[in-house]
Design an enzyme around this catalytic site. Structure first.
Site, PDB file in Angstrom:
ATOM      1  N   ASP A 174       5.694 -12.468  13.583  1.00 19.10           N
ATOM      2  CA  ASP A 174       4.580 -13.316  13.158  1.00 19.10           C
ATOM      3  C   ASP A 174       3.431 -12.393  12.757  1.00 19.10           C
ATOM      4  O   ASP A 174       2.760 -11.820  13.616  1.00 19.10           O
ATOM      5  CB  ASP A 174       4.163 -14.232  14.309  1.00 19.10           C
ATOM      6  CG  ASP A 174       3.122 -15.268  13.898  1.00 19.10           C
ATOM      7  OD1 ASP A 174       2.419 -15.028  12.902  1.00 19.10           O
ATOM      8  OD2 ASP A 174       3.005 -16.301  14.585  1.00 19.10           O
TER       9      ASP A 174
ATOM     10  N   GLU B 192       0.853  -1.187   0.000  1.00 25.35           N
ATOM     11  CA  GLU B 192       0.000   0.000   0.000  1.00 25.35           C
ATOM     12  C   GLU B 192       0.894   1.243   0.000  1.00 25.35           C
ATOM     13  O   GLU B 192       1.202   1.822   1.039  1.00 25.35           O
ATOM     14  CB  GLU B 192      -0.936   0.005   1.208  1.00 25.35           C
ATOM     15  CG  GLU B 192      -1.982   1.087   1.131  1.00 25.35           C
ATOM     16  CD  GLU B 192      -3.003   1.014   2.262  1.00 25.35           C
ATOM     17  OE1 GLU B 192      -3.826   1.940   2.335  1.00 25.35           O
ATOM     18  OE2 GLU B 192      -2.973   0.060   3.051  1.00 25.35           O
TER      19      GLU B 192
ATOM     20  N   HIS C 275      -4.547   8.932  -2.296  1.00 26.27           N
ATOM     21  CA  HIS C 275      -4.378   7.546  -2.718  1.00 26.27           C
ATOM     22  C   HIS C 275      -4.162   7.451  -4.219  1.00 26.27           C
ATOM     23  O   HIS C 275      -3.263   6.732  -4.684  1.00 26.27           O
ATOM     24  CB  HIS C 275      -5.606   6.719  -2.310  1.00 26.27           C
ATOM     25  CG  HIS C 275      -5.445   6.035  -0.998  1.00 26.27           C
ATOM     26  ND1 HIS C 275      -5.093   4.719  -0.881  1.00 26.27           N
ATOM     27  CD2 HIS C 275      -5.578   6.502   0.274  1.00 26.27           C
ATOM     28  CE1 HIS C 275      -5.013   4.385   0.394  1.00 26.27           C
ATOM     29  NE2 HIS C 275      -5.314   5.447   1.116  1.00 26.27           N
TER      30      HIS C 275
ATOM     31  N   LYS D  70      -4.046 -14.781  18.236  1.00 24.10           N
ATOM     32  CA  LYS D  70      -4.409 -14.495  16.848  1.00 24.10           C
ATOM     33  C   LYS D  70      -5.906 -14.528  16.600  1.00 24.10           C
ATOM     34  O   LYS D  70      -6.368 -14.926  15.528  1.00 24.10           O
ATOM     35  CB  LYS D  70      -3.674 -15.456  15.903  1.00 24.10           C
ATOM     36  CG  LYS D  70      -2.168 -15.326  16.005  1.00 24.10           C
ATOM     37  CD  LYS D  70      -1.419 -16.467  15.374  1.00 24.10           C
ATOM     38  CE  LYS D  70       0.058 -16.323  15.666  1.00 24.10           C
ATOM     39  NZ  LYS D  70       0.830 -17.503  15.250  1.00 24.10           N
TER      40      LYS D  70
END
Length: 364
Positions: free
Chosen positions: A248, A41, A343, A172
Site C-alpha cells: 500500500d 525518477e 540528475h 497514513k
C-alpha cells in the site's frame, strides 16, 4: 556509479529495475541481495546502486536489525464523562488477556500485544497493537478492533460507539505517536565504511558527511518543523520497493518518518537509518499480481518460514535500500554541483531512451 542490472519490468506500468547486490547481515537476513525499485525518477537506480556497491566493500555490509513489529488500529468511544472514560480504560487494561482471546477467535494470525489510551473530555481513544504474521495487517487489525469495539460497548458501562477509527492509530498520516510507539516494522540499518571507501567511492569524508547530516537532516528538519524525522529522502526508496512488491504505497507517509545518524570514527564513517514505521507484507492485497509474485520470489520472500518470517525479511531488505539511497544522496550533497550534474546526466539519458522507444516520437 552504475551498480544496476538494466532490466525493466514489462508487467508493471512504472519502470522497474533491480539494484545491487546489497550486502546485508543482522538478525533477520544474511547475504548478497538484489533489490527491485519501481520509479519514474531514473537517477534513483544508480544512486541506490552506489550505496549498494559501498555495502559490498564493508566487512559486515549493512547490518539490518529488526527492533520491533506491530500493526495498530485505534477506536473511538464516547463516555458519559472523563471519569467514566478513565474507569473504562483501566478496566480494559486489566482485561487484556480476555481481549486477546476475543481477537484469537476472529483471526488466525492477529495477536493483540498492547493497548494504549488517551482521554479528551468525555472521548476515549484506544490504540490496539497487534502482530499480524506475513500480512501488513491493515484489514486484519481493523477486523479485530471492530470485534473488540462491539465487545466493549456491550460489556463496559458508560461508554458507547464513536468510530472504528479514531486517528490515534495513526494510519497514513504524519504523527508523533507512530515515531514513539512504532507502526509496522521498526528496523535500524547500520553501515561502517572504511575511510578509503568513503573517499574513493563516495568522494567525500566521514567528517563532511557527519556535519552535513547534522546541519541538513537534523537542524534543517527542525527549522522546517518536522515531526520525529530527520532524513533526506526515505520516501523515494520506500515507494520504489513498495510499488515493486505490491505494498500500500500510501504508507510511505508514516514510513518516511525516521532519523539518519552519522559519525566520524577516526576517518571511518558510521552511518545508520532508523525506520520505526516500515509497513510491509508478503501476503494480502496486491500480492497476487504476477510481477509482484515474481519479485517477492526473487527476493527470497516466498520461502517456507515461520509466520511473519517473509515479511520480516522484506522489511530489512527495504531498510537496506533506504540506507543505500540516503548514503549516496548525502555524499553527493557534500560536493558542490554533483547532485545536479548527476540528475541531468541520468534523466537526459533516460528521456532519450523513452523517446526512442515511443512511436509518438518516431518519424512517419
Amino acid at each position: 556509479m552504475t551498480e544496476t542490472t538494466d532490466e525493466t519490468s514489462s508487467a508493471a506500468t512504472v519502470p522497474l529495475r533491480w539494484v545491487g547486490p546489497v550486502k546485508i547481515s543482522g538478525n533477520v537476513a544474511e547475504g548478497l541481495i538484489e533489490i527491485p525499485l519501481a520509479t519514474y525518477e531514473s537517477p534513483l537506480w544508480p544512486s541506490v546502486g552506489r550505496g549498494a556497491k559501498v555495502s559490498t566493500l564493508c566487512e559486515r555490509g549493512i547490518v539490518a536489525t529488526l527492533v520491533d513489529e506491530r500493526m495498530t488500529r485505534s477506536v473511538l468511544l464516547e463516555a458519559d464523562d472523563a471519569g467514566t472514560a478513565l474507569a473504562a480504560a483501566r478496566q480494559l487494561t486489566d482485561e487484556l488477556p480476555r481481549l486477546r482471546e476475543i481477537v484469537s477467535e476472529c483471526s488466525r494470525y492477529a495477536d493483540l500485544i498492547a493497548l494504549h489510551h488517551q482521554i479528551v473530555g468525555n472521548l476515549l481513544f484506544l490504540r490496539f497493537e497487534y502482530t499480524t504474521g506475513d500480512a501488513a495487517g491493515h484489514n486484519m487489525a481493523t477486523l479485530a478492533s471492530d470485534t473488540l469495539l462491539a465487545h466493549i460497548v456491550a460489556t463496559v458501562p458508560g461508554v458507547g460507539y464513536g468510530s472504528v477509527s479514531g486517528n490515534f492509530c495513526t494510519d497514513k498520516k504524519v504523527s508523533a505517536v507512530n515515531g514513539i510507539l512504532g507502526r509496522g516494522k521498526n528496523v535500524v540499518a547500520e553501515l561502517l565504511i572504511p575511510r578509503e571507501v568513503v573517499e574513493q567511492r563516495l568522494r567525500t569524508t566521514a567528517a563532511r558527511m557527519a556535519e552535513l547530516n547534522m546541519r541538513k537532516n537534523l537542524i534543517g528538519t527542525m527549522v522546517a518543523g518536522g515531526i520525529r524525522t530527520a532524513n533526506a529522502h526515505y520516501a523515494n526508496m520506500l515507494l520504489g520497493v513498495y510499488l515493486a512488491t505490491g505494498q500500500d504505497a500510501a504508507n510511505i507517509v508514516e514510513g518516511s518518518q525516521g532519523i539518519v545518524h552519522a559519525e566520524d570514527r577516526d576517518g571511518d564513517l558510521y552511518f545508520s537509518c532508523s525506520i520505526p514505521n516500515l509497513i510491509v507484507g508478503t501476503v494480502g492485497n496486491g500480492k497476487s499480481l504476477d510481477f509482484v509474485e515474481a519479485n517477492l520470489a526473487r527476493l527470497g520472500c516466498r520461502e517456507n518460514r515461520e509466520p511473519g518470517g517473509n515479511a520480516r525479511r522484506l522489511a530489512v531488505i527495504t531498510a537496506a535500500a533506504v540506507l543505500c539511497g540516503e548514503l549516496s544522496l548525502l555524499a553527493a550533497q557534500t560536493n558542490p554541483g554533483e547532485l545536479m550534474r548527476t540528475h541531468l546526466r541520468f534523466e537526459r539519458t533516460a528521456s532519450e531512451k523513452d523517446r526512442a522507444n515511443d512511436s509518438a516520437y518516431r518519424n512517419p
